[in-house]
Enzyme design. Structure first.
Site, PDB file in Angstrom:
ATOM      1  CG  HIS A  19     -34.012  39.941   9.022  1.00  0.00           C
ATOM      2  ND1 HIS A  19     -35.205  40.610   8.962  1.00  0.00           N
ATOM      3  CD2 HIS A  19     -33.660  39.947  10.324  1.00  0.00           C
ATOM      4  CE1 HIS A  19     -35.556  40.997  10.179  1.00  0.00           C
ATOM      5  NE2 HIS A  19     -34.633  40.610  11.026  1.00  0.00           N
ATOM      6  CB  SER A  52     -38.133  33.118  14.500  1.00  0.00           C
ATOM      7  OG  SER A  52     -37.963  31.783  14.055  1.00  0.00           O
ATOM      8  CB  SER A  80     -25.373  38.406  10.562  1.00  0.00           C
ATOM      9  OG  SER A  80     -25.866  37.543  11.568  1.00  0.00           O
ATOM     10  N   GLY A 120     -30.895  42.336  11.932  1.00  0.00           N
ATOM     11  CA  GLY A 120     -30.125  42.163  10.697  1.00  0.00           C
ATOM     12  C   GLY A 120     -28.675  42.563  10.877  1.00  0.00           C
ATOM     13  CG  ASP A 174     -36.285  37.530  16.467  1.00  0.00           C
ATOM     14  OD1 ASP A 174     -36.369  38.756  16.625  1.00  0.00           O
ATOM     15  OD2 ASP A 174     -35.549  36.992  15.609  1.00  0.00           O
ATOM     16  CG  HIS A 175     -38.826  39.398  13.561  1.00  0.00           C
ATOM     17  ND1 HIS A 175     -38.947  40.695  13.118  1.00  0.00           N
ATOM     18  CD2 HIS A 175     -37.497  39.142  13.598  1.00  0.00           C
ATOM     19  CE1 HIS A 175     -37.740  41.185  12.875  1.00  0.00           C
ATOM     20  NE2 HIS A 175     -36.847  40.276  13.172  1.00  0.00           N
TER      21      HIS A 175
HETATM   22  P1  13P Z   1     -29.264  38.456  10.769  1.00  0.00           P
HETATM   23  O1  13P Z   1     -29.987  37.772   9.651  1.00  0.00           O
HETATM   24  O2  13P Z   1     -28.417  39.580  10.267  1.00  0.00           O
HETATM   25  O3  13P Z   1     -28.498  37.516  11.631  1.00  0.00           O
HETATM   26  O4  13P Z   1     -30.384  39.139  11.704  1.00  0.00           O
HETATM   27  C1  13P Z   1     -31.072  38.355  12.635  1.00  0.00           C
HETATM   28  C2  13P Z   1     -32.261  39.049  13.202  1.00  0.00           C
HETATM   29  O5  13P Z   1     -32.467  40.240  13.078  1.00  0.00           O
HETATM   30  C3  13P Z   1     -33.187  38.218  13.965  1.00  0.00           C
HETATM   31  O6  13P Z   1     -34.276  38.943  14.419  1.00  0.00           O
HETATM   32  O1  G3H Z   2     -35.407  37.636  11.823  1.00  0.00           O
HETATM   33  C1  G3H Z   2     -35.393  36.522  11.364  1.00  0.00           C
HETATM   34  C2  G3H Z   2     -34.619  35.483  12.033  1.00  0.00           C
HETATM   35  O2  G3H Z   2     -33.399  35.282  11.376  1.00  0.00           O
HETATM   36  C3  G3H Z   2     -35.419  34.221  12.137  1.00  0.00           C
HETATM   37  O3  G3H Z   2     -35.625  33.623  10.913  1.00  0.00           O
HETATM   38  O4  G3H Z   2     -38.011  32.903  10.715  1.00  0.00           O
HETATM   39  O5  G3H Z   2     -36.177  31.694   9.510  1.00  0.00           O
HETATM   40  O6  G3H Z   2     -36.425  31.488  11.981  1.00  0.00           O
HETATM   41  P1  G3H Z   2     -36.620  32.371  10.774  1.00  0.00           P
HETATM   42 ZN    ZN Z   3     -34.838  40.480  13.077  1.00  0.00          ZN
END
Ligand code: 13P
Ligand code: G3H
Ligand code: ZN
Length: 308
Positions: free
Chosen positions: A180, A50, A213, A211, A82-83
């Site tokens: 998330h 991220s 998990s 999201g 990521d994001h």
């Molecule tokens: P979780 O918080 O469900 O593990 O999702 C992670 C995620 O989407 C990271 O981009």
């Molecule tokens: O999508 C979010 C991920 O879990 C990353 O989270 O910005 O705290 O690293 P973070």
């Molecule tokens: Zn995500």
């Protein structure tokens, strides 16, 4: 082996009807755990960072560590942003060897999301790197109280098809009820699998589930037993994940479950062996716990043995 671009991992997944895990990392041990599990199961993986993970660990540190681990373990892997929200971060990732990027403009109005995503697609494609984009909102537990409000946040299948066509993105993250973190549902988990089927019919690129998990019972229990305070933590049931894979999800993002595993292992060793103060003995336990979670995910997603 050398890092590959994520399309080399996700296009075969889409065709083969399985999903590949995108596991978030921010340090050496989490990365080692991901690679060791993948190597043992001969699974392709996406290693995700991220913006805040990059801020914490640094572009070069992450890039060098993950590039080396792919080579060392002979794992088919992509290094993914990521994001990504900031164009500057996207460009720095491209310059530092990331082989996959996400632009998340999902909070922007639709037309603006298209414009932002299209710009990133243009830049990333010039570097030969594929782009994940997001349409719809991953609402948190408190975000949408009424059913109609919740519906409005989820991805619309027709709009998804238009979005992909107009932006030229390579993968699409969809909102079907996940969110998330460790608190995804107040009551029963609700995942809109029919919406996913409708999207998969209209969109021909790999689809992504964020999201995802599960907040596994044993992992949560270990952390809680040794002092973690996570009342009401709830994730996406594993059967709902399998169903999502059957209905067309090709990439599944996991961060929370790794964090929970890390926390549980560290708490246990610190509580049970107060004489231990060697960081390797503490973080080493966490690495093992994360490896076990990654292994379980790979099997759940059906990507074991798919590295070749
Ligand atoms: P979780 O918080 O469900 O593990 O999702 C992670 C995620 O989407 C990271 O981009
Ligand atoms: O999508 C979010 C991920 O879990 C990353 O989270 O910005 O705290 O690293 P973070
Ligand atoms: Zn995500």
């Amino acid at each position: 082996m050398a890092l590959v671009t994520s399309d080399q991992i996700l296009n075969p997944a889409r065709e083969g009807g399985y999903a590949v895990g995108a596991f978030n990392t921010s340090n050496l041990e989490i990365s080692q755990a991901i690679f060791e599990a993948a190597a043992e199961l001969d699974a392709p993986i996406i290693v995700a960072t991220s913006e805040s993970a990059i801020k914490y660990a640094g572009y070069a540190n992450l890039s060098i560590i993950i590039r080396h681990l792919a080579d060392y373990y002979g794992v088919k892997a992509a290094l993914h942003l990521d994001h990504g929200k900031d164009l500057d971060v996207v460009v720095k990732c491209l310059r530092n060897g990331w082989t996959s990027v996400m632009i998340d403009a999902s909070k922007q109005p639709y037309e603006q999301n298209i414009a932002t995503t299209s710009e990133v697609v243009k830049i990333a494609h010039m570097a030969g790197v594929p782009v994940e984009a997001e349409l719809g909102r991953l609402a948190g537990i408190e975000d949408a109280v009424k059913v109609a409000e919740r519906e409005a946040l989820l991805t619309d299948p027709d709009q998804a098809a238009e979005f992909v066509e107009r932006t030229g993105c390579d993968f699409l993250a969809v909102a079907i009820g996940t969110s998330h973190g460790a608190y995804k549902f107040k009551g029963e988990p609700r995942i809109d699998h029919d919406r996913l089927t409708a999207i998969a019919k209209k969109v021909s690129i790999p689809l992504v589930l964020h999201g995802a998990s599960s907040v596994p019972h044993d992992v949560l229990e270990r952390a809680s037993k040794f002092g973690a305070k996570l009342p009401g933590a709830k994730g996406v049931p594993e059967e709902a994940i399998s169903e999502a894979v059957r209905r067309g999800i090709s990439k599944i993002n996991i961060d929370t479950d790794l964090r929970l595993a890390f926390t549980g292992a560290v708490r246990q060793i610190v509580a049970e062996k107060p004489e231990v103060f060697d960081p390797r003995k503490i973080i080493g336990e966490a690495r093992e716990a994360i490896k076990e979670v990654v292994r379980r995910k790979v099997e759940l997603f059906g990507s074991q043995g798919k590295a070749r």
